[in-house]
Scaffold this motif. Structure first.
Motif, short mmCIF file in Angstrom:
data_model
loop_
_atom_site.label_atom_id
_atom_site.label_comp_id
_atom_site.label_asym_id
_atom_site.label_seq_id
_atom_site.Cartn_x
_atom_site.Cartn_y
_atom_site.Cartn_z
N PHE A 77 51.71 -62.30 98.65
CA PHE A 77 52.41 -61.56 98.05
C PHE A 77 51.75 -60.86 96.79
CE2 PHE A 77 52.42 -65.76 96.43
CZ PHE A 77 52.44 -65.81 94.98
N GLN A 78 50.39 -61.34 96.42
CA GLN A 78 49.79 -60.72 95.34
C GLN A 78 48.68 -60.08 95.47
OE1 GLN A 78 49.47 -63.61 91.79
NE2 GLN A 78 47.13 -63.98 92.32
N ARG A 101 52.35 -46.66 95.72
CA ARG A 101 53.62 -47.12 96.49
C ARG A 101 52.72 -47.34 98.12
NH1 ARG A 101 56.68 -43.37 95.06
NH2 ARG A 101 55.42 -41.74 95.57
N PHE A 104 51.34 -51.02 97.99
CA PHE A 104 52.23 -51.96 98.36
C PHE A 104 52.61 -51.92 99.51
CE2 PHE A 104 52.86 -51.87 93.48
CZ PHE A 104 53.09 -53.24 93.20
N THR A 107 49.74 -53.60 101.83
CA THR A 107 49.39 -54.97 101.55
C THR A 107 50.59 -55.89 101.60
OG1 THR A 107 49.79 -54.80 99.17
CG2 THR A 107 47.53 -54.16 99.86
N GLY A 108 51.85 -55.45 101.28
CA GLY A 108 52.94 -56.35 101.40
C GLY A 108 53.16 -57.16 100.12
N ALA A 109 52.27 -56.72 99.03
CA ALA A 109 52.21 -57.47 97.93
C ALA A 109 53.59 -57.09 97.16
CB ALA A 109 51.12 -57.05 97.00
N GLU A 110 53.96 -58.10 96.59
CA GLU A 110 55.27 -58.04 95.36
C GLU A 110 54.75 -57.45 94.07
OE1 GLU A 110 57.63 -61.59 95.48
OE2 GLU A 110 57.52 -61.74 97.61
N ARG A 111 53.53 -57.82 93.75
CA ARG A 111 52.98 -57.44 92.57
C ARG A 111 51.36 -57.01 92.61
NH1 ARG A 111 53.46 -63.48 91.19
NH2 ARG A 111 51.38 -64.20 91.12
N ARG A 128 57.14 -49.68 87.15
CA ARG A 128 57.75 -50.86 86.58
C ARG A 128 56.46 -51.95 86.42
NH1 ARG A 128 60.59 -54.80 90.60
NH2 ARG A 128 61.24 -56.58 89.13
#
Length: 145
Positions: A77-78, A101, A104, A107-111, A128
Motif C-alpha cells: 500500500f505504500q 495516476r 498508482f 504499484t497498487g499503492a494507496e499513498r 489530493r
C-alpha cells in the motif's frame, strides 16, 4: 493506458530499455538532472532494479518519450515517488498527472511519499495530498554535510 492530449495520443507504458532508454536519458539531460550521472547503463539499472516501477509517457504520433516516473514500493500500500519528469515542451498537458495516476495503478499503492523541488510544489498541491516535513539524508559522515 491511453489519453488524448491536444490531438496527440499519449500512452503510459512500463519502462523498456530498448525503445525508452534514450528518451529518458534525453529528458534528464535537457532538465540538467544528473540523478543517473547521464549514464545510460546506470539509468537502465536504476529503472529496472528490484522494487522499482518505472513508467514512461510516450507521444505515439511523435514516437517520443515525453515523460517518466520512477516509483519504489512495498507492493502492498505504500510507495515513494523517486522521480517524475516531463519534457519541458510537453508540460501543462496532463502528462505528469497521467504518470502519477499510472504509477498508482501499477504499484497498487494507496499513498505515495515524495520530495518536491520548489518549482514543482504547485503541481503536487493540485493533487489530493497531505504536506509533511521531509529530509533527504546522504551517506557519509555527518560533518561532511
Amino acid at each position: 493506458m491511453r489519453s488524448q492530449e491536444k490531438s496527440v495520443t499519449i500512452t503510459y507504458e512500463a519502462f523498456d530499455a530498448g525503445p525508452h532508454l534514450s528518451g529518458v536519458t534525453g529528458i534528464c539531460r535537457s532538465l540538467g538532472w544528473d540523478n543517473f550521472r547521464y549514464d545510460p547503463d546506470l539509468t537502465r539499472r536504476s529503472l529496472t532494479a528490484p522494487g522499482v516501477t518505472a513508467v514512461v509517457a510516450v507521444a505515439r504520433d511523435a514516437a517520443e518519450v515525453v515523460g517518466f516516473a520512477q516509483v519504489f514500493g512495498d507492493g502492498v500500500f505504500q510507495a515513494h515517488l523517486g522521480l517524475l519528469a516531463v519534457d519541458e515542451k510537453w508540460r501543462r498537458r496532463g502528462i505528469g498527472r497521467g504518470l502519477v495516476r499510472e504509477a498508482f495503478a501499477r504499484t497498487g499503492a494507496e499513498r505515495m511519499d515524495l520530495i518536491a523541488s520548489d518549482e514543482s510544489l504547485g503541481f503536487y498541491r493540485s493533487l489530493r495530498h497531505r504536506e509533511q516535513a521531509g529530509f533527504r539524508v546522504y551517506a557519509g559522515r555527518e560533518e561532511e554535510s
